[in-house]
Design a protein around this motif. Sequence first.
Motif, PDB file in Angstrom:
ATOM      1  N   THR A  58       4.399  -2.273   3.651  1.00 24.32           N
ATOM      2  CA  THR A  58       4.695  -3.550   3.001  1.00 24.32           C
ATOM      3  C   THR A  58       4.035  -4.720   3.716  1.00 24.32           C
ATOM      4  N   GLY A  59       3.393  -4.443   4.855  1.00 24.26           N
ATOM      5  CA  GLY A  59       2.878  -5.515   5.690  1.00 24.26           C
ATOM      6  C   GLY A  59       3.896  -5.957   6.719  1.00 24.26           C
ATOM      7  N   LYS A  60       5.158  -5.546   6.510  1.00 24.54           N
ATOM      8  CA  LYS A  60       6.235  -5.860   7.426  1.00 24.54           C
ATOM      9  C   LYS A  60       6.873  -4.581   7.981  1.00 24.54           C
ATOM     10  N   ASN A  61       6.951  -3.566   7.124  1.00 26.44           N
ATOM     11  CA  ASN A  61       7.506  -2.271   7.518  1.00 26.44           C
ATOM     12  C   ASN A  61       6.554  -1.150   7.105  1.00 26.44           C
ATOM     13  N   LEU A  62       6.612  -0.047   7.863  1.00 22.65           N
ATOM     14  CA  LEU A  62       5.912   1.178   7.476  1.00 22.65           C
ATOM     15  C   LEU A  62       6.998   2.202   7.173  1.00 22.65           C
ATOM     16  N   ILE A  63       7.147   2.508   5.900  1.00 22.41           N
ATOM     17  CA  ILE A  63       8.308   3.242   5.396  1.00 22.41           C
ATOM     18  C   ILE A  63       7.858   4.592   4.850  1.00 22.41           C
ATOM     19  N   LEU A  64       8.583   5.633   5.222  1.00 21.84           N
ATOM     20  CA  LEU A  64       8.331   6.970   4.708  1.00 21.84           C
ATOM     21  C   LEU A  64       9.499   7.377   3.821  1.00 21.84           C
ATOM     22  N   VAL A  65       9.191   7.805   2.592  1.00 22.95           N
ATOM     23  CA  VAL A  65      10.216   8.335   1.697  1.00 22.95           C
ATOM     24  C   VAL A  65      10.110   9.857   1.704  1.00 22.95           C
ATOM     25  N   ASP A  66      11.131  10.501   2.276  1.00 24.87           N
ATOM     26  CA  ASP A  66      11.201  11.952   2.456  1.00 24.87           C
ATOM     27  C   ASP A  66      10.167  12.430   3.481  1.00 24.87           C
TER      28      ASP A  66
ATOM     29  N   GLN B 144      13.382   1.839  -5.176  1.00 22.39           N
ATOM     30  CA  GLN B 144      12.401   1.060  -5.937  1.00 22.39           C
ATOM     31  C   GLN B 144      11.879  -0.106  -5.102  1.00 22.39           C
ATOM     32  N   PHE B 145      10.548  -0.257  -5.134  1.00 25.12           N
ATOM     33  CA  PHE B 145       9.879  -1.358  -4.451  1.00 25.12           C
ATOM     34  C   PHE B 145       9.124  -2.175  -5.493  1.00 25.12           C
ATOM     35  N   THR B 146       9.153  -3.497  -5.339  1.00 25.00           N
ATOM     36  CA  THR B 146       8.474  -4.388  -6.280  1.00 25.00           C
ATOM     37  C   THR B 146       7.676  -5.426  -5.509  1.00 25.00           C
ATOM     38  N   SER B 147       6.436  -5.630  -5.946  1.00 25.73           N
ATOM     39  CA  SER B 147       5.574  -6.640  -5.332  1.00 25.73           C
ATOM     40  C   SER B 147       4.668  -7.237  -6.397  1.00 25.73           C
TER      41      SER B 147
ATOM     42  N   GLU C  30      13.083  -5.187   1.066  1.00 25.35           N
ATOM     43  CA  GLU C  30      12.072  -4.851   0.057  1.00 25.35           C
ATOM     44  C   GLU C  30      12.494  -3.754  -0.918  1.00 25.35           C
ATOM     45  N   VAL C  31      13.613  -3.089  -0.673  1.00 25.06           N
ATOM     46  CA  VAL C  31      13.957  -1.907  -1.467  1.00 25.06           C
ATOM     47  C   VAL C  31      15.221  -2.130  -2.282  1.00 25.06           C
TER      48      VAL C  31
ATOM     49  N   GLU D  35       0.865  -1.185   0.000  1.00 23.83           N
ATOM     50  CA  GLU D  35       0.000   0.000   0.000  1.00 23.83           C
ATOM     51  C   GLU D  35       0.900   1.234   0.000  1.00 23.83           C
ATOM     52  N   VAL D  36       0.739   2.076  -1.028  1.00 20.72           N
ATOM     53  CA  VAL D  36       1.518   3.312  -1.138  1.00 20.72           C
ATOM     54  C   VAL D  36       0.578   4.495  -0.938  1.00 20.72           C
TER      55      VAL D  36
END
Length: 330
Positions: A96-104, A234-237, A217-218, A47-48
């Motif tokens: 990602t279901g495993k991490n909650l990641i913020l870009v910037d 880059q993330f791929t799923s 994941e990245v 989820e983005v």
Amino acid sequence: MHSSLFSLARAAGLGLALCSTLASAQPPAQQKTQVPGYFRLAVGDYEVTALFDGYNDLSPKLLKGLPPERIRALLARRAIETPGVQTAFNAFLINTGKNLILVDTGAGQCIGETAGMLTRNLKAAGYEPEQVDTIFLTHLHLDHVCGLVDGNKQPIFANATVYAAKPEADYWLDPTALSRVPEQARAFFNIAQDSTAPYVAAGRFKTFTPGESPIAEVHTTLEAGHTPGSTTYQFTSRGQSIVFIGDLVHNLAVQFEHPEVSISFDENSQNAIASRDAVFSEAASKKRWVAAAHLPFPGTGHIEALGKRFQWVPVEYGPYQRAPHVPLID
């Protein structure tokens, strides 16, 4: 009989009076507020969420590589006639279901009243700052790092580890940097150092060599030019990819049709141009989702190659996940 006629007449009179009252009533006051600034997108199982931190007006004079009249003509094609061009500050949250990641993290308190909306929009999107466990910085300009801390220089993301590419951290966070840069540039180095300082002190600021994966994941790539360590993530799923490109593009109206146009903020304009062309070309050929910090919110879409030029295809608003079987109307 007379009583019934009287009742009907009275009812008719009341109806006319009510209609007259409604016709003359004033409409409700204008709301003058905007919807919360978040937009959700499914990329495979990830989820983005695009998050709007705010905006600033940038002068077209900052764009280099075309005559000013040509730049103004390109802006006019998008009905931009104002002295400055509204330029968004976008950040992106990946669950990602495993991490909650913020870009910037946006411009935070460093710009003024037109920015600093990231935290409230993150909460509106259903998350809390303390739930973010990982932050990736595309680079360390103020409109990407100021959102790390509040006005008292205290960390906003209490449980997050912050990552930046080693060449970027070495450039901005070097203690001797202030002695080697021009005086007018020192404020930007101070901001980068102050914004990351509480995370450094807590042992929650880490660097990586571009090409490494700080988390599984990245995938990271050095795209130097805008700054010495500008990095894409880059993330791929499930066969779908999204690449977060930071400041490889600032202006929708100009830099897709003319990717050779740089901006005054670039540390090395020729390298920035080469990075933009390479990332745009690959994103177009691989049909990847692209997320950009300064394109009109939500800053998410695809890039189409048109010879040596490109076209931005923004995401289309719709349900969070497209239904697996959508009937075709033919």
